[in-house]
Design a protein around this motif. Structure first.
Motif, short mmCIF file in Angstrom:
data_model
loop_
_atom_site.label_atom_id
_atom_site.label_comp_id
_atom_site.label_asym_id
_atom_site.label_seq_id
_atom_site.Cartn_x
_atom_site.Cartn_y
_atom_site.Cartn_z
N THR A 17 0.81 -1.21 0.00
CA THR A 17 0.00 0.00 0.00
C THR A 17 0.84 1.25 0.00
O THR A 17 0.45 2.27 -0.56
N THR A 18 1.99 1.23 0.66
CA THR A 18 2.84 2.41 0.71
C THR A 18 4.17 2.17 0.01
O THR A 18 5.12 2.89 0.24
N ARG A 19 4.23 1.14 -0.81
CA ARG A 19 5.49 0.79 -1.46
C ARG A 19 5.86 1.86 -2.49
O ARG A 19 5.04 2.27 -3.29
N SER A 20 7.08 2.28 -2.48
CA SER A 20 7.55 3.24 -3.46
C SER A 20 8.03 2.51 -4.70
O SER A 20 8.18 1.29 -4.71
N ARG A 21 8.27 3.26 -5.75
CA ARG A 21 8.75 2.65 -6.98
C ARG A 21 10.27 2.58 -7.04
O ARG A 21 10.81 2.05 -7.99
N ARG A 22 10.95 3.10 -6.03
CA ARG A 22 12.42 3.14 -6.08
C ARG A 22 13.01 1.74 -6.14
O ARG A 22 13.88 1.47 -6.96
N ARG A 23 12.56 0.84 -5.26
CA ARG A 23 13.14 -0.50 -5.21
C ARG A 23 12.88 -1.28 -6.51
O ARG A 23 13.81 -1.85 -7.08
N PRO A 24 11.63 -1.34 -7.01
CA PRO A 24 11.42 -2.06 -8.27
C PRO A 24 12.22 -1.48 -9.44
O PRO A 24 12.78 -2.23 -10.24
N VAL A 25 12.28 -0.15 -9.54
CA VAL A 25 13.03 0.45 -10.65
C VAL A 25 14.52 0.14 -10.51
O VAL A 25 15.21 -0.12 -11.50
N THR A 26 15.03 0.16 -9.28
CA THR A 26 16.44 -0.19 -9.06
C THR A 26 16.72 -1.63 -9.48
O THR A 26 17.73 -1.92 -10.13
N ILE A 27 15.81 -2.54 -9.12
CA ILE A 27 15.97 -3.95 -9.52
C ILE A 27 15.93 -4.08 -11.03
O ILE A 27 16.73 -4.81 -11.64
N LEU A 28 15.00 -3.38 -11.67
CA LEU A 28 14.91 -3.42 -13.13
C LEU A 28 16.23 -3.00 -13.78
O LEU A 28 16.76 -3.69 -14.66
N LEU A 29 16.76 -1.86 -13.36
CA LEU A 29 17.98 -1.34 -13.97
C LEU A 29 19.19 -2.23 -13.69
O LEU A 29 20.00 -2.48 -14.59
N CYS A 30 19.29 -2.73 -12.46
CA CYS A 30 20.44 -3.58 -12.11
C CYS A 30 20.40 -4.90 -12.86
O CYS A 30 21.42 -5.38 -13.36
N LEU A 31 19.22 -5.50 -12.95
CA LEU A 31 19.10 -6.77 -13.66
C LEU A 31 19.35 -6.58 -15.16
O LEU A 31 19.98 -7.42 -15.81
N ALA A 32 18.85 -5.48 -15.71
CA ALA A 32 19.11 -5.19 -17.13
C ALA A 32 20.60 -5.02 -17.37
O ALA A 32 21.14 -5.53 -18.36
N ALA A 33 21.29 -4.29 -16.48
CA ALA A 33 22.73 -4.09 -16.62
C ALA A 33 23.49 -5.41 -16.50
O ALA A 33 24.45 -5.66 -17.24
N PHE A 34 23.04 -6.28 -15.59
CA PHE A 34 23.70 -7.57 -15.42
C PHE A 34 23.53 -8.43 -16.66
O PHE A 34 24.51 -9.01 -17.17
N ALA A 35 22.30 -8.53 -17.17
CA ALA A 35 22.06 -9.33 -18.38
C ALA A 35 22.84 -8.79 -19.56
O ALA A 35 23.42 -9.56 -20.36
N LEU A 36 22.90 -7.47 -19.69
CA LEU A 36 23.64 -6.86 -20.79
C LEU A 36 25.13 -7.15 -20.66
O LEU A 36 25.80 -7.47 -21.66
N THR A 37 25.67 -7.05 -19.45
CA THR A 37 27.10 -7.31 -19.25
C THR A 37 27.46 -8.74 -19.60
O THR A 37 28.46 -8.99 -20.30
N VAL A 38 26.66 -9.68 -19.14
CA VAL A 38 26.92 -11.10 -19.45
C VAL A 38 26.83 -11.34 -20.95
O VAL A 38 27.65 -12.06 -21.53
N ASP A 39 25.85 -10.72 -21.59
CA ASP A 39 25.70 -10.90 -23.04
C ASP A 39 26.90 -10.36 -23.80
O ASP A 39 27.43 -11.02 -24.70
N VAL A 40 27.34 -9.16 -23.45
CA VAL A 40 28.49 -8.55 -24.14
C VAL A 40 29.75 -9.39 -23.94
O VAL A 40 30.52 -9.64 -24.88
N LEU A 41 29.97 -9.87 -22.71
CA LEU A 41 31.16 -10.66 -22.42
C LEU A 41 31.15 -11.99 -23.16
O LEU A 41 32.17 -12.42 -23.73
N THR A 42 30.01 -12.67 -23.17
CA THR A 42 29.95 -13.97 -23.86
C THR A 42 30.12 -13.81 -25.36
O THR A 42 30.73 -14.67 -26.02
#
Length: 226
Positions: A17-42
């Motif tokens: 009910t009082t959840r902010s969007r900061r945590r979900p957006v942070t998870i979205l960006l971090c997971l996107a960056a992780f997937a992108l990094t693994v893809d570029v490296l492989t």
């Protein structure tokens, strides 16, 4: 007293009910960056280690590492129109950015983060790799059950992230989980089912009263019995 929620609004999950969007957006960006990094490296490692050599057999032939460059989508669809894929990717990213304004759900953040990482990973190939800007070929290297993609199209980490994100999104939609943290559809279905059941029972009582002359459980049944 707090104001009642507007009619038709979703029922919030516990703690949302009082959840902010900061945590979900942070998870979205971090997971996107992780997937992108693994893809570029492989992709970088595949170009270094798999160029000009036979496919590498792994897990008894269940997986092969086989370098290829794809100008189209899966099964080489659209390979003569490579320029359209960057436009689709930009459109998807814009749509996700628009949806993220109301993002309050961690599961949806995971789903969208995987999709963003996958889309950006292949978009980089389309823009910067040969044979030219916005017509580049995507580097693929994972083949299952066959070294040359004759069972299933050869894919990469970005493809895997994209597919997993889409499947998770479909699952969230089917289970009624909304991006803002509510689960309105499931509650609406239960309420609708209860009302339908009440109407069915009232109808049965009325029919019984009409055929037997005995009072039923409803007002209609008592009128028929009289």
């Amino acid at each position: 007293m707090s104001a009642a929620p507007p009619a038709g609004s979703g029922t919030a999950e516990p703690g949302t009910t009082t959840r902010s969007r900061r945590r979900p957006v942070t998870i979205l960006l971090c997971l996107a960056a992780f997937a992108l990094t693994v893809d570029v490296l492989t992709k970088h490692l595949a170009l270094l280690e798999l160029s000009d050599r036979e496919p590498v057999r792994l897990l008894g032939g269940a997986v092969y590492l086989s370098l290829t460059r794809n100008s189209g989508a899966a099964w080489s669809l659209g390979r003569d129109h490579t320029w359209i894929f960057p436009l689709i990717a930009v459109g998807v990213l814009g749509w996700i950015a628009w949806m993220a304004r109301a993002l309050r759900s961690v599961p949806w953040a995971i789903s969208l983060g995987l999709v963003v990482g996958g889309v950006v990973g292949n978009l980089i190939d389309r823009i910067f790799r040969a044979p030219g800007w916005f017509v580049g070929h995507v580097v693929d290297m994972i083949s299952v059950f066959d070294p040359y993609g004759r069972v299933f199209p050869i894919f990469n980490v970005a493809d895997s992230a994209l597919v997993c994100g889409v499947l998770l999104a479909v699952g969230l939609e089917f289970t009624g989980r909304q991006r803002d943290g509510t689960r309105a559809p499931a509650d609406d279905h239960r309420r609708a089912g209860g009302k339908d059941g009440d109407r069915a029972r009232d109808g049965d009582a009325a029919r019984q009263a009409a055929t037997t002359g005995e009072p039923g459980d409803t007002d209609g049944g008592r009128r028929d019995g009289a």
